[in-house]
Design an enzyme around this catalytic site. Structure first.
Site, mmCIF file in Angstrom:
data_model
loop_
_atom_site.group_PDB
_atom_site.id
_atom_site.type_symbol
_atom_site.label_atom_id
_atom_site.label_comp_id
_atom_site.label_asym_id
_atom_site.label_seq_id
_atom_site.Cartn_x
_atom_site.Cartn_y
_atom_site.Cartn_z
ATOM 1 N N GLU A 151 -4.726 10.187 -4.846
ATOM 2 C CA GLU A 151 -5.480 11.216 -5.579
ATOM 3 C C GLU A 151 -5.138 11.221 -7.058
ATOM 4 O O GLU A 151 -6.021 11.283 -7.920
ATOM 5 C CB GLU A 151 -5.191 12.610 -5.008
ATOM 6 C CG GLU A 151 -5.531 12.779 -3.550
ATOM 7 C CD GLU A 151 -4.347 12.564 -2.624
ATOM 8 O OE1 GLU A 151 -4.231 13.312 -1.641
ATOM 9 O OE2 GLU A 151 -3.531 11.642 -2.873
ATOM 10 N N CYS A 210 -0.597 16.717 -5.285
ATOM 11 C CA CYS A 210 -1.988 16.325 -5.497
ATOM 12 C C CYS A 210 -2.908 17.543 -5.559
ATOM 13 O O CYS A 210 -3.848 17.571 -6.351
ATOM 14 C CB CYS A 210 -2.423 15.347 -4.418
ATOM 15 S SG CYS A 210 -1.524 13.773 -4.526
#
Length: 154
Positions: A49, A80
């Site tokens: 991510e 993330c």
């Protein structure tokens, strides 16, 4: 999600946990992709991510990814999830839930915490079986024969 699964396979090929991500522009075009590279780079922040967000921001020339969608094979962790909030991503789509470290509804719900100034929409369970199976297969291949299986959802 199938493109994210392809990215996840690239992570596994490099010895990393198979997680893949991509960022879509507001019109649905692909801005960036990323896959786990922690083992490959020695960087603890090299999650799929984060790498996809960095590449999308570089491509747009702006850190705000307003109206963008992040697609990822595994529910984002706290790091993330925080990055998604900070990047102002509007939508997070993920495949497999992560009951042990997920921060988009499983263990925590960082992305929808009302105390934060931005809360993206969350869509979970897209190709969940395929995403979870890719993780299970990776970890099964790393276990040595005769060793007990660790307590894991994968």
């Amino acid at each position: 999600m199938r493109r994210a699964l392809d990215e996840a396979a690239r992570a596994a090929d490099g010895g990393d946990v198979p997680v893949g991500a991509l960022v879509l522009a507001p019109d649905g075009t692909l801005l960036s992709t990323g896959h786990n590279e922690r083992e490959a780079t020695g960087d603890p922040t090299a999650h799929a991510e984060v790498l996809a967000l960095r590449a999308a921001a570089a491509r747009l020339g702006a850190w705000r990814l307003t109206d963008c969608t992040l697609v990822v094979t595994l529910e984002p962790c706290t790091m993330c999830a925080g990055a998604l909030v900070q990047a102002r991503v509007d939508r997070v789509v993920y495949g497999a839930r992560d009951e042990k470290a997920g921060a988009a509804g499983s263990l925590w719900d960082v992305v929808r915490d009302r105390r934060l100034n931005h809360r993206p929409e969350v869509v979970e369970g897209v190709l969940a079986t395929e995403c979870a199976e890719q993780l299970r297969a990776f970890f099964a291949g790393r276990r040595s024969p005769g060793r007990p299986l660790p307590d894991t959802d994968f």
